[in-house]
Design an enzyme around this catalytic site. Structure first.
Site, short mmCIF file in Angstrom:
data_model
loop_
_atom_site.label_atom_id
_atom_site.label_comp_id
_atom_site.label_asym_id
_atom_site.label_seq_id
_atom_site.Cartn_x
_atom_site.Cartn_y
_atom_site.Cartn_z
N CYS A 38 57.34 9.89 -38.71
CA CYS A 38 57.28 9.45 -40.10
C CYS A 38 57.23 7.92 -40.23
O CYS A 38 56.53 7.37 -41.08
CB CYS A 38 58.43 10.02 -40.92
SG CYS A 38 60.08 9.60 -40.33
N ASP A 168 55.59 10.09 -49.34
CA ASP A 168 56.34 10.79 -48.31
C ASP A 168 55.41 11.19 -47.17
O ASP A 168 54.48 11.98 -47.36
CB ASP A 168 56.98 12.05 -48.92
CG ASP A 168 57.88 12.79 -47.96
OD1 ASP A 168 57.92 12.44 -46.76
OD2 ASP A 168 58.55 13.75 -48.41
N HIS A 170 56.04 13.10 -44.66
CA HIS A 170 56.49 14.33 -44.00
C HIS A 170 55.68 15.55 -44.43
O HIS A 170 56.22 16.63 -44.67
CB HIS A 170 57.97 14.57 -44.27
CG HIS A 170 58.85 13.47 -43.79
ND1 HIS A 170 59.12 12.35 -44.56
CD2 HIS A 170 59.52 13.31 -42.64
CE1 HIS A 170 59.94 11.56 -43.88
NE2 HIS A 170 60.19 12.10 -42.72
#
Length: 213
Positions: A38, A168, A170
């Site tokens: 990440c 994000d 992820h």
């Protein structure tokens, strides 16, 4: 701009990223980095902004570095041992500052927030407002208990508190349209109070205001 279903009033102050960027996430280049990549992906998102908005011509067409290139750069700088290349070790905001300076000659400001909503409001929100007003580049945010890397693209403050515009990394899967990314909450406004109040946080802020001068 819909910040929250409970917040129907306009924010008192809202500052956002300036310019275009690309969304990098787990596996977007064919490398399965779920569970460890990440931070690398957030760096790539930040680098994509530099590619498209950074004034010096020699950097305008420099694509975001790949995960192997990021690891090799950290080894070349002496920040990591040779065994780091090809590993699945995490990286954070400090490594992000080294990598962006290495590939794009852009210095980064690192800001430490000890934790707790009051400290986040007092330090992080003001720092982010100043950053987006002056520099306009994406910011990387990470912590200790909350160790999931986040790209920060904006901040809004109003009577009902502050919100961060978060990208994000992820997500693992096929490319999604912008509206689907928003629907899934992968690029979304999040209440500052929703962050882990027991975690410290660090911000990596590329200092891009004086480019081309």
């Amino acid at each position: 701009m819909n910040l929250d279903s409970e917040n129907n009033e306009d924010p008192a102050k809202c500052t956002l990223v300036k310019g275009d960027y690309l969304y990098f996430h787990y596996g977007c280049d064919g490398q399965d980095d779920r569970g460890w990549g990440c931070g690398y992906r957030t760096i790539e998102t930040m680098a994509s902004w530099l590619c498209q908005n950074w004034s010096p011509p020699k950097y305008q067409n420099r694509p975001p570095p790949s995960l192997p290139e990021i690891q090799q750069a950290l080894v070349a700088m002496g920040d990591k041992p040779g065994s780091f290349s090809g590993s699945r070790e995490w990286i954070g905001t400090f490594e992000a500052s080294l990598v962006l300076d290495y590939f794009y000659d852009v210095p980064c400001k690192l800001v430490h927030i000890r934790g707790g909503e009051a400290e986040l409001e007092r330090v992080a929100v003001e720092e982010l407002h100043q950053h987006f007003e002056k520099h306009g580049s994406p910011v990387m945010m990470g912590g200790d208990r909350d160790n999931s890397s986040k790209g920060i693209l904006g901040v809004c403050t109003g009577d009902k508190g502050s919100y961060l515009l978060v990208v994000d990394p992820h997500y693992y899967g096929c490319q999604l349209e912008k509206t689907e990314l928003q629907r899934r909450g992968l690029v979304t406004w999040k209440r500052l109070s929703s962050l882990d109040q027991t975690s410290f946080y660090n911000l990596c802020m590329p200092q891009t205001a004086k480019i081309g001068k």
